[in-house]
Every structure is written in structure tokens, then in C-alpha cells.
Write a protein that holds these residues in place. Structure first.
Motif, PDB file in Angstrom:
ATOM      1  N   ALA A  47       0.829  -1.201   0.000  1.00  0.00           N
ATOM      2  CA  ALA A  47       0.000   0.000   0.000  1.00  0.00           C
ATOM      3  C   ALA A  47       0.866   1.255   0.000  1.00  0.00           C
ATOM      4  O   ALA A  47       0.658   2.185  -0.788  1.00  0.00           O
ATOM      5  CB  ALA A  47      -0.921  -0.012   1.222  1.00  0.00           C
ATOM      6  N   LEU A  48       1.892   1.211   0.855  1.00  0.00           N
ATOM      7  CA  LEU A  48       2.790   2.359   0.957  1.00  0.00           C
ATOM      8  C   LEU A  48       3.517   2.589  -0.357  1.00  0.00           C
ATOM      9  O   LEU A  48       3.622   3.720  -0.858  1.00  0.00           O
ATOM     10  CB  LEU A  48       3.794   2.122   2.095  1.00  0.00           C
ATOM     11  CG  LEU A  48       4.776   3.258   2.335  1.00  0.00           C
ATOM     12  CD1 LEU A  48       4.077   4.442   2.995  1.00  0.00           C
ATOM     13  CD2 LEU A  48       5.944   2.793   3.186  1.00  0.00           C
ATOM     14  N   VAL A  49       4.017   1.490  -0.933  1.00  0.00           N
ATOM     15  CA  VAL A  49       4.747   1.597  -2.196  1.00  0.00           C
ATOM     16  C   VAL A  49       3.839   2.195  -3.268  1.00  0.00           C
ATOM     17  O   VAL A  49       4.235   3.091  -4.018  1.00  0.00           O
ATOM     18  CB  VAL A  49       5.310   0.231  -2.630  1.00  0.00           C
ATOM     19  CG1 VAL A  49       5.861   0.295  -4.055  1.00  0.00           C
ATOM     20  CG2 VAL A  49       6.383  -0.243  -1.668  1.00  0.00           C
ATOM     21  N   ALA A  50       2.562   1.723  -3.306  1.00  0.00           N
ATOM     22  CA  ALA A  50       1.637   2.219  -4.325  1.00  0.00           C
ATOM     23  C   ALA A  50       1.404   3.711  -4.130  1.00  0.00           C
ATOM     24  O   ALA A  50       1.393   4.492  -5.105  1.00  0.00           O
ATOM     25  CB  ALA A  50       0.314   1.442  -4.233  1.00  0.00           C
ATOM     26  N   GLU A  51       1.260   4.117  -2.865  1.00  0.00           N
ATOM     27  CA  GLU A  51       0.995   5.519  -2.577  1.00  0.00           C
ATOM     28  C   GLU A  51       2.178   6.389  -3.010  1.00  0.00           C
ATOM     29  O   GLU A  51       2.000   7.406  -3.681  1.00  0.00           O
ATOM     30  CB  GLU A  51       0.757   5.659  -1.058  1.00  0.00           C
ATOM     31  CG  GLU A  51       0.312   7.018  -0.628  1.00  0.00           C
ATOM     32  CD  GLU A  51       0.445   7.171   0.885  1.00  0.00           C
ATOM     33  OE1 GLU A  51       0.079   6.223   1.620  1.00  0.00           O
ATOM     34  OE2 GLU A  51       0.963   8.217   1.323  1.00  0.00           O
ATOM     35  N   ILE A  52       3.380   5.919  -2.664  1.00  0.00           N
ATOM     36  CA  ILE A  52       4.553   6.712  -3.020  1.00  0.00           C
ATOM     37  C   ILE A  52       4.753   6.739  -4.525  1.00  0.00           C
ATOM     38  O   ILE A  52       5.141   7.756  -5.116  1.00  0.00           O
ATOM     39  CB  ILE A  52       5.789   6.173  -2.278  1.00  0.00           C
ATOM     40  CG1 ILE A  52       5.625   6.486  -0.790  1.00  0.00           C
ATOM     41  CG2 ILE A  52       7.086   6.776  -2.813  1.00  0.00           C
ATOM     42  CD1 ILE A  52       6.679   5.944   0.100  1.00  0.00           C
TER      43      ILE A  52
END
Lengths: 385, 662
Positions: free
Chosen positions: B455-460
Motif C-alpha cells: 500500500a505504501l509503495v503504491a501511494e509513493i
């Protein structure tokens, strides 16, 4: 006094000198035994006595050896006195840093050996007796500086730390110096006895090669640093096993160089019977005999050294024989010279084939001495390059 | 092995011919040189190594060929022993053939000589004296005896013959040196493992090759206490004892029982100030029913204990089951699990769905390794304790690890250091995990956790995509989609396969024309993403310190090598209690006195042979009208050049016996 090349020199010194020398050796041994009564064990006492007897016998009719021993003693004591208890004086004290500290003494030795080699050859080319005598003098001084260096290094190791102190025959660097000194003294013995100065250049050639190697080893690998002994080497056996071995290596090397001279002279003789070289070198018969004498002496000492090694191995490695590469190569060297001696003594071979064989023998010996440490691994890997 | 000329025999039987052949000089020299050459093999090819090492080195074909030639233990192979046996036989035949004549020559003063034969000798002289022949002969005899000769007078028709000899023991030199070879070889035979090979061939013993507990070893692989020779070894941990030793045989071992029990109390290593080992010592106690009380002693290298003819040596040392406390840090987790284990112990543990067996193999309290600096290229430094272990997966495959307990400095930064390899033949490859500002692994793990947080990777990725597109003023839908998915994919690929996978992806999926321009762009994007992930918990205006940038760089490097590391956890040694084991060698060598006797023979013999020439003199005193004539002749069997002055010296002395010589 002019003597014919190759005639035996059996001149005995005056009884007074003989007895003075023997007395000096006895006193020296006694002094050592008294001074070090607390630290010597029975083996060390025997080694001191044995050394004194050997030196008494060698020196009783051999002025050169007497002068050498006395000079070594004086210079070593002087160095020890200068050092006191401060090893750093090796760099600051004039006498130590330029002459007597072991590293400086070894440098002098190296330079003198090379100089002696050149001088001998010049003497041979010019057919100058005097120049060759200078060669002998230079060889004696080189041997003296080498021996002084070894003695002082012995003391220096104790100055580093009492537990570090040991006789300087424990690694490849130290035994190279031992080799140079031993070989030169053995050669000087035969030179005097058989009056064969013209062989000097040839024999010193192998010593110079050793010296060049040792210099490279010191500069390139910092091998001259005194290292403490690994546990396996902490034994009185080292004091006798190693020197005995080097009498062997030294004489084998000398025999090989006489072999080279033999081959050269016999080739010149075929080409031109009255060539200068042939005339200024000892006769082929004398070189042949010297070769045999050297190999016989070397063989006797090599036998003793190998057996001493086996006795030591029985204490350190768990068995008197382990087929370790160094042991095995010692056996190969031994078998090689055993075959040589059989060929010569019972089959009566001589001349060129035996000279060639003696030269090849040097390579076998060289491999046992150096090659094993360089290329093979085993229990005996104290002197890796 | 003297080659005396044998009289021509018209017809020799086969056995006579064989005897002559075996005793011939040519055979002897051939054997000496053959033995020398054969001995080289075992020095070039390392002997008695584990057979698996040989297979790796030579491949299966050569391995088998060499094995059948006995090259892994040349010196007890049949063909080598055959050469040795032949040498012993040849030497024995020589000794048998020549000893009688040598002994005769040693004592015999050779009284059967005539004037003619004396004159034929190279060294001879003649003079006259005033005294009568008898008196002259007596005076000569006395003088010879004074010079250390054995002397004998014989009345001859032509006068009185005085025969003298010195150095007859030279002949003993021949007998001693040659029988020494036979004696040494026989002694060596007593100490060889030939009886074991024989028993193995007959099937009474069987070599054990499995690594199993002593109690499970079958009787056929055990050797009872006896008089036989052996060289065995045994590792005994401190506080434990043993009454057996393992005798290595080819690719396995046998178990030798000892008539006593060895208890190891303590093993010590002392060091020099420089860190090199100074001594290895073991405090031992020997328990034996024959002893009134147990025998306590200390052995060290060069100082073995000899008890009942068994020699116990300090041969090596190893770990004796040190107790280790380990924190197992799963990568990308916030918590560690505590593991307590011992060296040589196996522990099972799970991580996620995977099950592992942890096999502790080694522990060392210090590691003196080279740590060269500019000024001192030979500098050594203690890198602190290490533990060695294997992680075995369910499929049975194992990777070997070597972890340092203390962080290691590199370019001024601290790293947790762990080596990994898949086979003992390989070098260790090292993983350097940067130590965070708290001195822990947590900083790296947290970063890794974020990299794995989808999720974090997608957001960044979305953020970065938006910023990138804004920068180039584009709002194309397709580009948005593909750029974002590419960024996510790059991170996923990196996380699973390191930089190698990313590079491989670039090379396989990009058209060749675009590779040159897009390749570096992809890698730059990946680094940008990783940096954004790393700094994602910072507030917008926070300054970034240099240390953090360096940490990021080191962490990215470590992460890139993680896929090759092969373990999902990092094992960190936190505490230990060292238990050492002393490696002893136990040897029984009944042949040793025999070998030493042979050695004494050899040394004595060699010196007698080379340095005690046998010298013979004959003086024939003939009666003349006035006084008598002396004919002196001499010979030496060695060193003829040295004999010349000696002959002169003796003849001068003899001439002076009577003042009237002229």
C-alpha cells in the motif's frame, strides 16, 4: 708461501696455540653454563658442550676460524652492551644502526658476499693470487658479519619480550642467512685444506643468489621482522635440527657449484687443452674428489638432521614419520644422494655424469628447502613465502 | 651393497641368479631412485583428505582412477609398499652376501703377502737399518701399536712380516648402514596400518564411514585394546572424558579402545602480546584401575604424556559445545525471537510457512584477521566472536553462515557482518547490514518493511508519478497508469531479486533501441523510489543528515544482496559461554625402539664409512749382511689423497726407529 693448487694443507698450529684455543672454548662453555645455570635444561647444557667441542676441534689448526669466532664474540658482546635493555637504540645508536644491529649486520654481510664473489672472479680472470686472497678475506668478513647479525638478532628477540626470545633459525628469512654463513664457512674450510681459491667465485655464486633472494624477501615481504615462535617450534630440537640440516644444504650446494666448475673446465679442456681457465682452475681430479667429499659430509649431516627431525616429530606431531611433504622431500634428497654415493663409491663412476648429477641434486635440494614451503602445504609450513 | 666382482660361475641355478640379481648394485640404485620418484606423488597430491574433496577437485572419472591407484594414501598403497619391500630384500641380500667377507676384512691382518705384491702397491718405500731383522721387526711392531694399529708378526721365508691395520671398523660402517635400512623398515612395518588392512581384507573389520554416535558403531568397526600400533585422535570437551580414539582409514574411521580413560579438565590457549598463539595446553586426568589414584598432568605441544607406552599429544582444539544465546531477527519484522542453543546442536524453527533446521557448527571467541591500513599493510586485528551455522530447509538443502557478533567498521560506518556460502569449496560472500543510529538492526528492518508494504509503495509511486508528470506538463491517462505500475514493479523486482533482476528485466523487456536511454532512467527511478520510501516518515521540511543518506545507500546495497543471502532471518549472537574441547592424538608405536635402533646404526655407520678409513701397512724386515732392510707398503680404502701425507708421516717415524737409517 706459494703452494700448488690442490695439495693438502696439513700444517698444524703450535701446541701452545692449540691449547690456548681449547682452553678458551672450555672456559667459554663453562662461563655460559654458570651464567645460565638457572635457565638451561639438560639438553641446552649438552648443546653448549657439543658446540664448544666442535669449535675447539675446528679451530685448533685453523687460524681463520679462530679469528672469525673471536671477532664474532667481541662484536656481538659490544652490540649487546650498546643495546642494554632498549631495543629502540637500533635506530639511534650510531654503532648499532650502521654496523651491529642485526639488520645492518645482514646488509654488510650481503654486500660483502656479493663483493667477494666479484673479487674471486676478477682474481680468476687476472690469475692474480693476491686478488683471490682478498676474496677470501671478504668472504671471511661476510661470514663474520652474518654470524654477528644472527647473534645480535638472538638478543634482539629477547629485548622484544622474554617470551618472544628464541634462536634465529625459526623462519625462512633467518635460515637463509644461516645458509649463507654455513655454506661460506664450509667452503673456506675446503679452500684452506685443498688450497683451491679459484673455486671461490663459483661457490659464492650460490651464496650471492641466496643473499639476493633474502634481500628481496626482506624488502618485499617485511620478512625480517622478528616474530614470536608458534607452539610447535618451541623446543630444544630446533637448535640442533635446523643447523644440522643446513650443513647438509650448504655442502650439497657447494658440491653442485664445484660440479658447475668441473663441467666448465672439462668443456674448455676439450676445446683448448691449455686454455687459461683450465690452467688457473684445480685439476678435474681434485674437483671430482672435492665434490665427493662435500656430498659425503652433507649426506652424513643430512642423515643426522633427518633423524633428529624424526625424533622431534615423535614429540610434537604424534609420530616419528608422517609422510609430511617436507619429510618426504628430505627422504627424496637423501635417496638421491644415497644413489649418487653408491654410484661413486662402488660403481666407481666419476667425471661429467656425476658432476651433472651433483648439479641436478642442487635443484632437488632447493625444492626440498624452498619449493615445499612455496608450493605444498603440510605440517612443516613455518616458512611460507 | 658393494658390488664385489663375483667369480664367473659356469652354470647358475635359477635361485642363484635371482639371489645375484636381488643383490646387484644396479637394482639397488634403480630402487633408490624409483622410491624417490614415487614419493613425490604424495607430496603433490594432498593425502588422506575427505573423499568428497577429491571428487570436487578431480571429477568422478579421475577420482575413481586415482582411488584405484591408491593415490589418496600413496604411502600405504600396495605398489608403494612393494617397492619398499623390494628395497628391503635387495639390501638384505647385499648384507647377507657381503657381511662375511667384511667381517673377515675387519679382523684379518693379511699375513699372506709377498715382497713382490708389497712393491706393487702405490705407496711403498725401502730402507736399511743397522739392527737385526728380529729386533727391527719388534721395534716396528711397538711403533705401529703406539700409533694405534693392530699388529701381527709372521715369519716368512724372505724375512719377518709385520702386518698392521687401523680403522677396521670402517667395514662395520658398511654393515651398520645397510642393516639400518632393513631395521628401520621393519620397525616402520610394526607401526604401519598393514595389519588393519589385512584384517579388513579378510573381512574381520569394517571401516565405518557414517557420522554416528559411538554407541551405535557396530562391533566390526571397533578395535580392542592390544599390542597393535595405531595413531588415533579424539576431541574431548572440558569436563568430559573418553576411553576411545578414532583411527582414520581412507574415507572412514575405526574406533580404538584404550586401556584407560582420559578426562579433560581444562584447555587453555595463551597468547603473545601481538595476539599470536603462544601455547596450547590441556590439563588431563588419566583414570586407570592400575593406578592407586588418578594421574593428573598437563600436556602441551612438544610435551606429550607417555603412559603405558601410549603417547598422548596436544594436537588441536575445537569447540566443545559452547552455549550460545541468539536473537533471530526475521527480515522486515519488528520483533526478534530468542534462541538458546549449543554448538553442534540442531534446533527446528518456523518462519511463516517455512521450516528450518538450525545446525550450529562453530564458535570462536576471537578472530585475528588481517586488517591492512596504508601505514601497516600487515596489520592484524581482533574482529571479535563469530558463530558458524547451517540453515537446512525442508528439502534438505543447506547454506552455511558465519556471523560476527560485533559490528564491523567499513569506511567509518558500522555493519552487521554475515558470510554465506553453499559449499565448503566456495569462499564466503558477505552481507553488510548497516547498523542504525541506535546500534541496532531495527532501522534496516523498518526500511525493509516499508519497501515490502504494498500500500505504501503504491501511494509513493502515485506521488512520484504525479510529480514527474507535473514536471513535464503531461496528464495523459495511459502514461500515468504505465508509469505508476512500472514504479511498483521495479520495487517488487528489486525486493525479490536485487539489482540483478532489475537489470535483467531491462535487458529482456525493453526494445533494443530504447535500452540505452531508458535503462539508466529505470535505475534512477528505482533509486528515487527507494529514497522516497526511506524518507516517507519524515515531515516535509525536515533536514536530511549525511549519515541518513549514507545509511540509505548502505541499506539499499544490503537489500540488493538480500535475495542471495538465502535466509529469511538474521541471527544475532548476543551472549555466549565458551566450552572448549581439546583435540588429542593418541599413538601407540611398538616399533619405535626398533626404528630408533636402526637410526643409531645409520648414524654410526655413515660416520664410520666416511670418516674412518681402513689403513693397512706391511713392513717386511729382511736380514742383510749388516743389519736389515725394511720394505714398507701401505694402502687405504678411502681418501687416497689424505693417505699420501699419512704414509709419509708413518714411514718417517719408522725410519727414525734406528738412527742408522740411510
Amino acid at each position: 708461501m706459494t703452494t700448488k693448487i690442490g695439495t693438502l694443507n696439513l700444517i698444524e698450529d703450535r701446541p701452545l696455540i692449540q691449547w690456548l684455543w681449547r682452553g678458551a672454548m672450555a672456559l667459554a662453555a663453562l662461563a655460559l653454563l654458570v651464567i645460565y645455570a638457572d635457565v638451561f635444561d639438560v639438553y641446552e647444557i649438552s648443546i653448549v658442550i657439543f658446540t664448544a667441542v666442535t669449535m675447539a676441534l675446528l679451530g685448533q689448526n685453523w687460524a681463520g676460524f679462530r679469528h672469525h669466532s673471536i671477532t664474532v664474540t667481541i662484536l656481538s658482546l659490544l652490540a649487546i652492551q650498546r643495546y642494554g635493555a632498549d631495543l629502540s637504540l637500533a635506530d639511534s645508536d650510531f654503532l648499532l644502526s650502521y654496523i651491529l644491529a642485526s639488520q645492518s649486520a645482514f646488509m654488510w654481510m650481503s654486500a660483502l658476499f656479493v663483493l667477494a664473489t666479484v673479487t674471486y672472479f676478477i682474481g680468476l680472470i687476472l690469475r692474480s693470487d693476491f686478488t683471490q686472497q682478498v676474496g677470501t678475506g671478504l668472504t671471511w668478513s661476510a661470514a663474520t658479519m652474518g654470524m654477528v647479525g644472527l647473534m645480535v638478532r638472538w638478543k634482539e628477540s629477547y629485548l622484544i619480550g622474554v617470551d618472544v626470545g628464541h634462536i634465529p633459525v625459526s623462519n625462512l628469512y633467518e635460515v637463509f642467512i644461516l645458509f649463507a654463513v654455513m655454506t661460506s664457512i664450509i667452503y673456506l674450510f675446503y679452500e684452506r685444506r685443498y688450497q683451491v681459491r679459484s673455486l671461490g667465485g663459483f661457490v659464492l655464486l650460490v651464496i650471492s643468489a641466496a643473499v639476493v633472494f633474502q634481500l628481496w624477501y626482506a624488502f618485499e615481504r617485511n620478512a625480517h621482522e622478528i616474530q614470536p615462535l608458534v607452539p610447535a617450534l618451541q623446543s630444544y630440537w630446533m637448535k640442533i635440527h635446523v643447523p644440522a640440516n643446513f650443513v647438509g644444504y650448504g655442502t650439497f650446494a657447494m658440491a653442485a657449484m664445484i660440479g658447475v666448475a668441473y663441467l666448465l673446465v672439462s668443456w674448455r679442456q676439450q676445446v683448448k687443452a691449455d686454455s687459461r681457465l683450465v690452467q688457473s682452475m684445480p685439476s678435474l681430479a681434485i674437483m671430482d674428489e672435492l665434490m665427493y667429499k662435500a656430498i659425503a659430509l652433507g649426506f652424513a649431516f643430512f642423515t643426522v638432521a633427518t633423524i633428529l627431525g624424526a625424533l622431534w616429530a615423535a614429540e610434537a606431531w604424534g609420530g616419528y614419520w608422517s609422510w609430511d611433504p617436507k619429510e618426504t622431500w628430505a627422504l627424496i634428497v637423501w635417496l638421491n644422494y644415497a644413489a649418487w654415493l653408491h654410484m661413486r663409491m662402488t660403481k666407481g663412476w666419476g667425471g661429467r655424469p656425476m658432476a651433472w648429477w651433483a648439479v641436478i641434486g642442487l635443484f632437488v635440494t632447493l625444492f626440498a628447502f624452498l619449493g615445499v614451503n612455496m608450493f605444498l602445504s603440510g605440517l612443516h609450513s613455518y616458512g611460507t613465502l | 651393497m658393494a658390488d664385489s666382482s663375483t667369480p664367473q660361475v659356469q652354470r647358475q641355478t635359477l635361485s642363484q641368479r635371482l639371489f645375484l640379481f636381488l643383490g646387484s648394485m644396479d637394482l639397488a640404485i634403480t630402487l633408490l631412485l624409483t622410491l624417490a620418484i614415487a614419493s613425490i606423488i604424495g607430496t603433490v597430491l594432498q593425502q588422506n583428505q575427505p573423499y568428497t574433496d577429491y571428487v570436487i577437485k578431480f571429477g568422478p572419472f579421475w577420482f575413481e582412477l586415482f582411488e584405484s591407484a591408491g593415490l589418496y594414501d600413496v604411502y600405504s598403497s600396495l605398489w608403494f609398499l612393494a617397492i619398499l619391500t623390494l628395497l628391503v630384500i635387495s639390501t638384505s641380500v647385499c648384507v647377507i652376501r657381503h657381511t662375511p667377507s667384511m667381517l673377515r676384512d675387519m679382523w684379518n691382518l693379511r699375513t699372506h703377502v709377498q715382497e713382490k705384491s708389497l712393491q706393487a702397491l702405490k705407496h711403498n718405500e725401502r730402507w736399511t737399518v743397522a739392527s737385526q731383522a728380529e729386533q727391527t721387526a719388534n721395534a716396528l711392531q711397538v711403533e705401529f701399536a703406539k700409533q694405534g694399529f693392530r699388529v701381527k708378526q709372521t715369519i716368512k721365508p724372505e724375512g719377518i712380516l709385520v702386518s698392521a691395520m687401523r680403522g677396521g671398523m670402517n667395514r662395520m660402517g658398511y654393515i651398520l648402514t645397510h642393516s639400518a635400512i632393513v631395521v628401520i623398515c621393519l620397525g616402520g612395518l610394526l607401526d604401519s596400518n598393514l595389519p588393519l588392512k589385512w584384517a579388513e581384507w579378510r573381512g574381520t573389520i569394517k571401516i565405518e564411514t557414517r557420522d554416528i554416535a559411538v554407541s551405535e558403531i557396530p562391533e566390526a568397526s571397533k578395535l580392542p585394546v592390544g599390542r597393535q600400533a595405531f595413531r588415533g585422535s579424539i576431541n574431548i570437551p572440558e569436563g568430559r572424558s573418553s576411553s576411545i580414539a578414532f583411527v582414520a582409514m581412507r574415507d572412514g574411521y575405526l574406533v580404538q579402545s584404550l586401556p584407560f580413560r582420559i578426562e579433560v579438565k581444562d584447555f587453555r590457549i595463551e597468547h603473545y602480546a601481538t595476539g599470536q598463539p603462544k601455547s596450547f595446553e590441556t590439563d588431563l586426568v588419566i583414570h586407570d584401575t592400575d593406578l592407586a589414584e588418578p594421574l593428573a598432568t598437563t600436556i602441551s605441544v612438544n610435551h606429550p604424556l607417555i603412559y603405558k607406552g601410549y603417547a598422548i599429544y596436544q594436537a588441536s582444539f575445537s569447540d566443545g559445545g559452547s552455549k550460545l544465546e541468539i536473537e533471530a531477527w526475521p527480515f522486515a519484522a519488528a520483533q526478534a525471537t530468542l534462541v538458546e542453543t549449543k554448538v553442534f546442536e540442531n534446533t527446528q524453527f518456523h518462519w511463516g510457512k517455512q521450516q528450518f533446521q538450525l545446525e550450529m557448527t562453530a564458535f570462536r571467541p576471537f578472530n585475528i584477521n588481517p586488517d591492512p591500513t596504508e601505514e601497516d599493510p600487515a596489520r592484524l586485528r581482533n574482529f571479535g566472536p563469530t558463530m558458524g551455522f547451517k540453515l537446512r530447509s525442508e528439502t534438505g538443502e543447506a547454506l552455511e553462515y558465519l556471523n560476527y557478533m560485533l559490528p564491523v567498521q567499513r569506511e567509518g560506518r558500522d555493519f552487521f557482518l554475515s558470510g554465506v556460502r553453499s559449499s565448503p569449496a566456495d569462499e564466503f560472500g558477505y552481507l553488510y547490514i548497516p547498523v542504525d543510529s541506535q546500534g541496532e538492526i531495527t532501522g534496516f528492518n523498518q526500511f525493509l518493511m516499508r519497501v515490502r508494504d504494498k500500500a505504501l509503495v503504491a501511494e509513493i509511486a502515485q506521488q512520484m508519478m504525479a510529480e514527474t508528470l507535473a514536471a513535464i506538463n503531461s496528464d495523459e491517462q495511459n502514461l500515468q497508469q504505465s508509469l505508476q505500475s512500472t514504479l511498483v514493479k521495479l520495487i517488487a523486482m528489486f525486493e525479490q531479486g536485487g539489482f540483478a533482476s532489475v537489470t535483467e528485466f531491462i535487458e529482456t523487456s525493453l526494445p533494443e533501441v530504447e535500452r540505452a536511454s531508458l535503462g539508466p532512467a529505470y535505475l534512477a527511478m528505482l533509486r528515487e523510489m527507494l529514497a522516497r520510501i526511506y524518507f516517507s516518515d519524515l515531515s516535509d521540511n525536515e533536514m536530511v543528515a549525511d549519515e541518513q543518506l549514507l545509511f540509505l545507500q548502505d541499506a539499499v546495497d544490503a537489500m540488493g544482496s538480500l535475495p542471495r543471502y538465502g535466509s529469511p532471518v538474521y541471527l544475532m549472537l548476543t551472549d555466549y559461554e565458551q566450552v572448549e574441547a581439546s583435540g588429542l592424538q593418541v599413538a601407540h608405536a611398538p616399533g619405535k625402539p626398533v626404528v630408533y635402533l636402526g637410526c643409531a646404526f645409520l648414524i654410526t655407520g655413515v660416520f664410520l664409512l666416511f670418516y674412518l678409513p681402513q689403513r693397512r701397512f706391511w713392513a717386511l724386515a729382511k736380514t742383510q749382511q749388516q743389519g736389515s732392510t725394511v720394505i714398507l707398503a701401505g694402502m687405504s680404502n678411502r681418501n687416497s689423497r689424505d693417505f699420501e701425507p699419512f704414509f709419509e708421516q708413518i714411514s718417517n717415524r719408522l725410519k727414525q726407529l734406528d738412527g742408522n737409517s740411510h
